[in-house]
Design a protein around this motif. Structure first.
Motif, short mmCIF file in Angstrom:
data_model
loop_
_atom_site.label_atom_id
_atom_site.label_comp_id
_atom_site.label_asym_id
_atom_site.label_seq_id
_atom_site.Cartn_x
_atom_site.Cartn_y
_atom_site.Cartn_z
N ASN A 137 -1.83 9.36 0.24
CA ASN A 137 -2.64 9.53 -0.96
C ASN A 137 -3.26 10.92 -0.95
OD1 ASN A 137 -2.34 7.01 -2.35
ND2 ASN A 137 -3.62 6.05 -0.76
N ALA A 181 1.04 4.32 -3.09
CA ALA A 181 0.49 5.62 -2.70
C ALA A 181 0.92 6.71 -3.69
CB ALA A 181 0.95 5.98 -1.29
N ASP A 182 0.20 7.83 -3.68
CA ASP A 182 0.50 8.94 -4.59
C ASP A 182 1.87 9.54 -4.32
OD1 ASP A 182 -1.99 8.67 -5.79
OD2 ASP A 182 -2.95 10.04 -4.37
N ASP A 204 0.83 -1.21 0.00
CA ASP A 204 0.00 0.00 0.00
C ASP A 204 0.86 1.25 0.00
OD1 ASP A 204 -2.19 -1.59 0.02
OD2 ASP A 204 -2.68 -1.30 2.14
N ASP A 228 -6.08 13.62 -2.73
CA ASP A 228 -7.26 13.85 -3.57
C ASP A 228 -7.74 15.28 -3.33
OD1 ASP A 228 -9.63 13.92 -4.95
OD2 ASP A 228 -10.49 12.13 -4.02
#
Length: 315
Positions: free
Chosen positions: A139, A110-111, A106, A141
């Motif tokens: 992450n 991630a970004d 994960d 957004d």
């Protein structure tokens, strides 16, 4: 929700992988084999990790030994060299797999993420500033105006009135006109407010407001006790690790987060005290400074295997 493995579990997995790599390299000495036996017998977790990696090695060993030896015996040097490299990589597959089980994918998906010893800073489109500490992932957004801390430690400074929401495993933090640091541990997420104020909504329990100079730990059961903290202590934002009369053991555990490989020390060193500000871009130099100011010796087996021991009196 997946529980992140502890730092100690990851260290044991890394050590097992490094022992396997050493043995498969063909350069292990008799002393290395003796050290490996001592490592395995010193802790049942070591032996368990070693047996697991040996099992994986056998499972991943897909090339029949007779075929491998026949090919290696061919006179074509290029072919032999290529096969040796392939066999070497095959031997390391279980090591990489074992480590990946302890270092969740994960984080790598991630970004934004950092490796061990890395530090990243990003200016977001809305003017907010995001920093990631070593071995961390988040992450982003901005359409939904939210960030999700996946792993490690982050700092977020939001200058405007439009709030950014930080999602963490144990709650949500609304940040506007403030700066906040989050550190995700094995069973908690520590939230520290550097400036301004933030609103927290734990998974369990009522919401609360946290002001400048305050910190709290979010856990699965709710928020812990609000406490004060020194706003200068998250020095990693400026690339430094600070200590004020800190036990050396605690300092070394923190320093180990910024180093690849294994850092060990004699338990007798735990209670020594350390004060100072240390640059994180050269942890080898930090160890040298410790040896210059404290009665300790630094034994470097490799760049990735360092031990600290009490200095012996000479004379």
């Amino acid at each position: 929700m997946r529980v992140a493995p502890s730092d100690e579990t990851r260290e044991v997995a890394r050590a097992a992988a490094q022992w396997l790599a050493l043995l498969e390299s063909g350069e292990a000495t008799d002393d290395d084999h003796t050290r490996l036996q001592h490592w395995r017998s010193s802790d049942h977790r070591h032996e368990k990790a070693w047996q697991k990696i040996q099992l994986l090695r056998r499972r991943f060993s897909g090339l029949p030994s007779a075929l491998a030896m026949a090919t290696l015996n061919r006179p074509d040097p290029a072919r032999r060299a290529a096969l040796k490299r392939a066999l070497g990589l095959a031997a390391l597959v279980p090591a990489a797999w074992l480590i990946s089980r302890q270092l969740p994918l994960d984080a790598w998906r991630a970004d934004l993420h950092t490796g061990t010893g890395e530090h990243s800073q990003l200016q977001l489109a809305d003017g907010s500033s995001l920093q990631l500490n070593t071995d961390s992932a988040v992450n982003i957004d901005l359409v939904a105006r939210q960030l999700t801390l996946v792993r490690g430690e982050m700092a977020l400074k939001v200058p405007g009135d439009s709030a950014l929401m930080i999602n963490a495993p144990y709650g949500r933090i609304s940040v506007s006109r403030s700066e906040v640091c989050l550190r995700l541990g094995e069973r908690e997420c520590r939230v520290s407010v550097v400036s301004g104020a933030v609103q927290l909504q734990p998974l369990q329990g009522p919401a609360l407001m946290l002001s400048q100079g305050q910190q709290v730990s979010l856990q699965a059961s709710g928020a812990g006790r609000v406490a004060a903290f020194d706003a200068l202590m998250p020095g990693w934002r400026e690339g430094v690790l600070m200590a004020q009369n800190q036990p050396l053991g605690d300092f070394l555990r923190e320093l180990g987060r910024y180093r690849s490989g294994i850092l060990r020390w004699d338990p007798a060193l735990e209670s020594l005290r350390i004060t100072g500000s240390f640059r994180l871009d050269n942890t080898d130099q930090v160890l040298s400074l410790l040896a210059a100011s404290l009665p300790i010796d630094v034994h470097t087996r490799t760049r990735f295997w360092v031990s600290l021991v009490p200095r012996k009196n000479v004379g």
